[in-house]
Design a protein around this motif. Structure first.
Motif, PDB file in Angstrom:
ATOM      1  N   GLU A  44       0.835  -1.199   0.000  1.00 33.39           N
ATOM      2  CA  GLU A  44       0.000   0.000   0.000  1.00 33.39           C
ATOM      3  C   GLU A  44       0.874   1.255   0.000  1.00 33.39           C
ATOM      4  N   ILE A  45       1.939   1.220   0.768  1.00 33.53           N
ATOM      5  CA  ILE A  45       2.851   2.366   0.837  1.00 33.53           C
ATOM      6  C   ILE A  45       3.622   2.520  -0.468  1.00 33.53           C
ATOM      7  N   THR A  46       4.161   1.434  -0.981  1.00 36.22           N
ATOM      8  CA  THR A  46       4.937   1.548  -2.224  1.00 36.22           C
ATOM      9  C   THR A  46       4.039   1.946  -3.395  1.00 36.22           C
ATOM     10  N   ASN A  47       2.803   1.462  -3.422  1.00 32.74           N
ATOM     11  CA  ASN A  47       1.882   1.873  -4.495  1.00 32.74           C
ATOM     12  C   ASN A  47       1.605   3.377  -4.416  1.00 32.74           C
ATOM     13  N   TRP A  48       1.427   3.904  -3.217  1.00 37.49           N
ATOM     14  CA  TRP A  48       1.225   5.343  -3.025  1.00 37.49           C
ATOM     15  C   TRP A  48       2.421   6.132  -3.570  1.00 37.49           C
ATOM     16  N   LEU A  49       3.630   5.684  -3.229  1.00 34.48           N
ATOM     17  CA  LEU A  49       4.837   6.372  -3.684  1.00 34.48           C
ATOM     18  C   LEU A  49       4.986   6.304  -5.203  1.00 34.48           C
ATOM     19  N   LYS A  50       4.638   5.169  -5.776  1.00 34.63           N
ATOM     20  CA  LYS A  50       4.714   5.011  -7.230  1.00 34.63           C
ATOM     21  C   LYS A  50       3.693   5.900  -7.936  1.00 34.63           C
TER      22      LYS A  50
END
Length: 72
Positions: A44-50
């Motif tokens: 969820e965090i990495t998708n937000w950053l991407k």
């Protein structure tokens, strides 16, 4: 690429430091009282950053690692 090189490249690309991302993550309640929210998965965090910052997977993981306390 070294961890520091990832962080440096992220700063060049986004203008943000790991501390800046941590503040933004706190606003989204990904981090609560300085600790990763256990209800939030890394994806969820990495998708937000991407999505919001156009980071690649490796760069998003580097920021996530800083949320877990990695500094080098």
């Amino acid at each position: 690429m070294s961890f520091q090189a990832y962080i440096d490249n992220i700063k060049v690309k986004t203008g943000k430091t790991p501390a800046d991302f941590k503040k933004l993550a706190e606003e989204k309640e990904f981090i609560i009282d300085g600790i990763l929210n256990p209800k939030v998965k890394a994806t969820e965090i990495t998708n937000w950053l991407k999505e919001d910052f156009a980071l690649g997977h490796g760069h998003a993981m580097a920021i996530y690692a800083t949320f877990k306390g990695k500094t080098e």
